[in-house]
Design an enzyme around this catalytic site. Structure first.
Site, PDB file in Angstrom:
ATOM      1  N   ASP A  67      -9.035  12.568  -6.204  1.00  0.00           N
ATOM      2  CA  ASP A  67      -7.780  13.149  -6.686  1.00  0.00           C
ATOM      3  C   ASP A  67      -7.810  13.426  -8.186  1.00  0.00           C
ATOM      4  O   ASP A  67      -8.716  12.977  -8.898  1.00  0.00           O
ATOM      5  CB  ASP A  67      -6.589  12.236  -6.335  1.00  0.00           C
ATOM      6  CG  ASP A  67      -6.902  10.751  -6.480  1.00  0.00           C
ATOM      7  OD1 ASP A  67      -7.827  10.419  -7.237  1.00  0.00           O
ATOM      8  OD2 ASP A  67      -6.227   9.933  -5.845  1.00  0.00           O
ATOM      9  N   ASN A 136       2.049   0.709  -2.476  1.00  0.00           N
ATOM     10  CA  ASN A 136       2.838   1.271  -1.374  1.00  0.00           C
ATOM     11  C   ASN A 136       1.955   1.708  -0.204  1.00  0.00           C
ATOM     12  O   ASN A 136       2.423   2.370   0.714  1.00  0.00           O
ATOM     13  CB  ASN A 136       3.676   2.461  -1.880  1.00  0.00           C
ATOM     14  CG  ASN A 136       2.808   3.591  -2.406  1.00  0.00           C
ATOM     15  OD1 ASN A 136       1.578   3.538  -2.353  1.00  0.00           O
ATOM     16  ND2 ASN A 136       3.437   4.650  -2.906  1.00  0.00           N
ATOM     17  N   HIS A 138      -0.712   3.738  -0.390  1.00  0.00           N
ATOM     18  CA  HIS A 138      -1.336   5.066  -0.457  1.00  0.00           C
ATOM     19  C   HIS A 138      -2.856   4.956  -0.553  1.00  0.00           C
ATOM     20  O   HIS A 138      -3.396   3.985  -1.082  1.00  0.00           O
ATOM     21  CB  HIS A 138      -0.740   5.946  -1.574  1.00  0.00           C
ATOM     22  CG  HIS A 138      -1.092   5.556  -2.977  1.00  0.00           C
ATOM     23  ND1 HIS A 138      -0.229   5.756  -4.049  1.00  0.00           N
ATOM     24  CD2 HIS A 138      -2.196   5.006  -3.527  1.00  0.00           C
ATOM     25  CE1 HIS A 138      -0.804   5.357  -5.150  1.00  0.00           C
ATOM     26  NE2 HIS A 138      -1.998   4.893  -4.868  1.00  0.00           N
ATOM     27  N   GLU A 143       0.934   9.637  -0.306  1.00  0.00           N
ATOM     28  CA  GLU A 143       2.041   8.696  -0.412  1.00  0.00           C
ATOM     29  C   GLU A 143       2.687   8.462   0.954  1.00  0.00           C
ATOM     30  O   GLU A 143       2.520   9.275   1.872  1.00  0.00           O
ATOM     31  CB  GLU A 143       3.093   9.277  -1.382  1.00  0.00           C
ATOM     32  CG  GLU A 143       2.556   9.573  -2.785  1.00  0.00           C
ATOM     33  CD  GLU A 143       2.340   8.315  -3.631  1.00  0.00           C
ATOM     34  OE1 GLU A 143       1.992   7.252  -3.078  1.00  0.00           O
ATOM     35  OE2 GLU A 143       2.482   8.411  -4.866  1.00  0.00           O
TER      36      GLU A 143
END
Ligand code: F6R
Length: 251
Positions: A67, A136, A138, A143
């Site tokens: 990313d 979270n 990811h 996400e």
């Protein structure tokens, strides 16, 4: 699924580096999918050491990163391109033309995503993907969502992710709100995956990823369905895992 538990961060990083090194020794022209963030830093240090010892060479390796932030140039010290050069690529013999990271400054971002996906395909896919995991759940910057994301795409980062990333920036308003990320499908197509996590703050997320329901609300949970995935954890991140039949635990 295999779960390898190291004594501490140092030990798990050494184990992760050894798995990457084995991949390169068995296939010198491997396509490696690489992650940024704090977690893999020591793994990269060990890989540099193995390179300096002449145990491995990256001269035929192709590196594709997961990313990149949208809006940061490669000269920006907070860009993932800069980070990867600084902590890893500049210290090994990987050829610059074999390093791929999405261009977060591309004028046509949709096209950039498509071209990134195509180049992974043209290189015959990813042999070994290294992942970290967000608090979270990811992976890459996929996400939590109502559905598992597809291939490489642009994404609005979660508030929680923006907050977590703010530790690297001087001012809160400098923290990027968007990124380009490989999709869950891109990641799941990798032939082999290792996911690294350390520290007590990742323990609950790791428990959910390994023992929880497979649910897009926790993107890493889909890894339970990958045929060759290894979680490499320190004791703190591994503390809540419950043994189940589909898990091979190695300590
Ligand atoms: C980084 C990436 C992210 C990180 C995750 C964990 O390329 O894709 O998924 O792996 O946010 O970050 P750290 O390791 O800083 O806790």
């Amino acid at each position: 699924m295999r779960v390898i538990i190291g004594k501490d961060y140092n030990d798990m990083s050494k184990k992760a580096a050894n798995m990457v090194a084995a991949q390169i020794l068995l296939k010198p022209n491997s396509v490696l999918g690489l992650a940024t963030g704090s977690t893999p830093v020591m793994t990269y240090n060990y890989l540099i050491k193995l390179f300096n010892d002449e145990t491995i060479s990256f001269k035929d390796v192709v590196a594709v990163n997961l990313d990149e932030y949208i809006g940061l140039s490669k000269e920006n010290p907070n860009s993932y391109r800069y980070f990867m050069n600084d902590i890893f690529f500049n210290h090994v013999d990987v050829k610059p033309e074999n390093i791929y990271i999405p261009d977060g400054m591309a004028v046509d971002l949709e096209r950039e995503c498509q071209e990134y996906e195509n180049l992974i395909r043209q290189n015959d896919g990813i042999d070994l993907q290294v992942l970290g995991i967000g608090n979270n759940g990811h992976i890459g910057f996929n996400e939590p969502d109502l559905k598992f994301e597809g291939v490489t795409h642009c994404i609005d980062l979660d508030e929680e992710t923006i907050k977590a990333n703010s530790r690297f920036f001087q001012k809160d308003d400098e923290v990027p709100k968007r990124a380009i990320t490989m999709g869950v499908k891109t990641i799941m197509n990798a032939r082999k995956i290792i996911l690294l996590a350390n520290g007590p703050e990742k323990a609950e997320t790791i428990y959910k990823a390994i023992n929880g329901k497979i649910d897009p609300a926790l993107p890493a949970s889909i890894l339970q369905l990958h045929p060759d995935v290894t979680f490499i954890l320190d004791k703190e991140a591994a503390c809540c895992i419950e043994k189940k039949e589909s898990i091979t635990l190695c300590t």
